[in-house]
Enzyme design. Structure first.
Site, PDB file in Angstrom:
ATOM      1  N   HIS A  68     -60.945  79.475  88.422  1.00 17.32           N
ATOM      2  CA  HIS A  68     -59.493  79.558  88.253  1.00 17.32           C
ATOM      3  C   HIS A  68     -59.109  80.993  87.923  1.00 17.32           C
ATOM      4  O   HIS A  68     -59.960  81.869  87.801  1.00 17.32           O
ATOM      5  CB  HIS A  68     -58.987  78.571  87.200  1.00 17.32           C
ATOM      6  N   HIS A 110     -57.546  82.607  85.317  1.00 17.19           N
ATOM      7  CA  HIS A 110     -57.407  83.221  84.002  1.00 17.19           C
ATOM      8  C   HIS A 110     -58.276  84.480  83.886  1.00 17.19           C
ATOM      9  O   HIS A 110     -59.388  84.529  84.393  1.00 17.19           O
ATOM     10  CB  HIS A 110     -57.745  82.231  82.891  1.00 17.19           C
ATOM     11  N   ASP A 117     -60.100  85.836  81.723  1.00 15.80           N
ATOM     12  CA  ASP A 117     -61.465  85.786  81.201  1.00 15.80           C
ATOM     13  C   ASP A 117     -62.424  85.076  82.165  1.00 15.80           C
ATOM     14  O   ASP A 117     -63.568  84.775  81.798  1.00 15.80           O
ATOM     15  CB  ASP A 117     -61.504  85.135  79.816  1.00 15.80           C
ATOM     16  N   HIS A 118     -61.968  84.853  83.388  1.00 12.02           N
ATOM     17  CA  HIS A 118     -62.824  84.296  84.438  1.00 12.02           C
ATOM     18  C   HIS A 118     -62.851  85.158  85.691  1.00 12.02           C
ATOM     19  O   HIS A 118     -63.688  84.938  86.569  1.00 12.02           O
ATOM     20  CB  HIS A 118     -62.372  82.877  84.797  1.00 12.02           C
ATOM     21  N   HIS A 172     -56.026  72.239  83.611  1.00 13.19           N
ATOM     22  CA  HIS A 172     -56.045  73.433  82.762  1.00 13.19           C
ATOM     23  C   HIS A 172     -55.153  74.484  83.411  1.00 13.19           C
ATOM     24  O   HIS A 172     -54.265  75.050  82.762  1.00 13.19           O
ATOM     25  CB  HIS A 172     -57.476  73.926  82.619  1.00 13.19           C
ATOM     26  N   ASP A 207     -63.163  75.692  83.024  1.00 14.19           N
ATOM     27  CA  ASP A 207     -62.471  75.267  81.808  1.00 14.19           C
ATOM     28  C   ASP A 207     -61.874  73.878  81.948  1.00 14.19           C
ATOM     29  O   ASP A 207     -60.990  73.500  81.172  1.00 14.19           O
ATOM     30  CB  ASP A 207     -61.364  76.261  81.438  1.00 14.19           C
ATOM     31  N   HIS A 228     -67.382  78.024  77.999  1.00 13.24           N
ATOM     32  CA  HIS A 228     -67.200  78.510  76.624  1.00 13.24           C
ATOM     33  C   HIS A 228     -68.100  77.757  75.656  1.00 13.24           C
ATOM     34  O   HIS A 228     -68.477  76.606  75.900  1.00 13.24           O
ATOM     35  CB  HIS A 228     -65.743  78.333  76.168  1.00 13.24           C
TER      36      HIS A 228
END
Length: 299
Positions: free
Chosen positions: A99, A101, A103-104, A156, A175, A213
């Site tokens: 996805h 975001h 942090d990905h 998400h 996530d 995570h």
């Protein structure tokens, strides 16, 4: 049953990464020795390198020793990936983004060199840096010796996907699904998110789940608040506590164990959870999920 995890004998060795917290570990998995699939069918050998990124993300590299293909699953940061690739002597060939975001995807462009193909969700294509191939649920990818099924996993984020390798019994869930939890519902609806979780829950019990995570301990505290009499959950949390005290990751997890302890996979079958989150007789399974998710948000 409670002994599913014993079928997986991942070997953990310390990595000398530039970020060196206690949980900077690498899990090297070869299904030729771990018994991931109990059948006579020949299954490709593979390795998964797992390592820390940022504050609580995990980075993953899936390596095919036959063809040399190496896939990064999401790119929380480029530095850790480069370090592990160099230490292992692997050449990056693909980046699979679950996805959009940051942090990905933050390491996408820094890791993208000649010969690296970035694959990501088509419904988030405008926000996946450097994307080459857009995919959606129901599609299949050929990655060296491996075939990956793209599973719709929205909730998400609206366009979230997961990557399932059926011959390896491995799921990269991003996530969407966590160990003892699930992602926050930033964009989706309870109906959409529950449909995604049902889709993942329907995979074989021996599926090894790599989630993005290290949230298991905090997720477990919430899980115990809504299902305190679940002995499988109580036993699981005792193991989680021991692992975290030693700085050992709780990821990957195994789907069969998640089905026995993860409240987000149990809302439609656990009367105790339903009672504790205020479910009524007219609530649909998706509405039950929504109430569990709201309870977690307010926990």
């Amino acid at each position: 049953n409670r002994h599913l995890a014993s079928r997986f004998s991942a070997v953990f060795t310390v990595l000398s990464t530039t970020q060196s917290p206690a949980w900077a570990l690498q899990s090297v998995v070869s299904n030729s020795s771990c018994g991931l699939r109990m059948s006579s069918t020949s299954v490709p050998k593979f390795e998964v390198a797992q390592f820390p990124c940022r504050s609580d993300n995990y980075g993953f590299l899936l390596h095919d020793p036959v063809t040399g293909n190496t896939c990064a699953i999401d790119t929380p940061c480029a530095t850790s990936y480069k370090k592990v690739l160099e230490e292992k002597g692997w050449q990056l060939t693909h980046i699979l983004n679950t996805h959009r975001h940051y942090d990905h995807v933050e390491g996408n462009l820094e890791l993208k060199t000649e010969g690296v193909t970035i694959i990501g969700p088509k419904n988030e294509r405008k926000e996946i840096p450097g994307i080459d191939t857009k995919v959606g649920g129901g599609e299949e990818l050929e990655l060296g010796s491996f075939k990956a099924q793209v599973l719709e996993a929205g909730g998400h984020t609206d366009g979230h996907v997961a990557f399932y390798f059926p011959d390896l019994s491995v799921l990269f869930a991003g996530d969407c699904l966590f160990s003892l939890g699930c992602g926050k519902m930033f964009e989706g609806t309870p109906t959409q998110f529950w449909s995604s979780l049902e889709r993942l829950r329907s995979l074989p019990d021996d599926t090894m789940i790599y989630c993005a995570h290290e949230y298991t301990e905090s997720n477990g505290k919430f899980a115990l608040s809504v299902e305190p009499n679940n002995q499988d959950l109580i036993d699981r949390m005792a193991v989680v506590k021991q692992k975290r005290e030693r700085g050992v990751p709780t990821v990957p997890t195994v789907l069969g164990e998640e089905k026995m302890a993860n409240p987000f996979l149990r809302g439609d079958i656990s009367a105790e959870i339903q009672q504790n989150v205020g479910v009524t007789a007219t609530d649909s399974p998706a509405e039950v999920f929504g109430k569990i998710r709201r309870a977690k948000d307010n926990f």
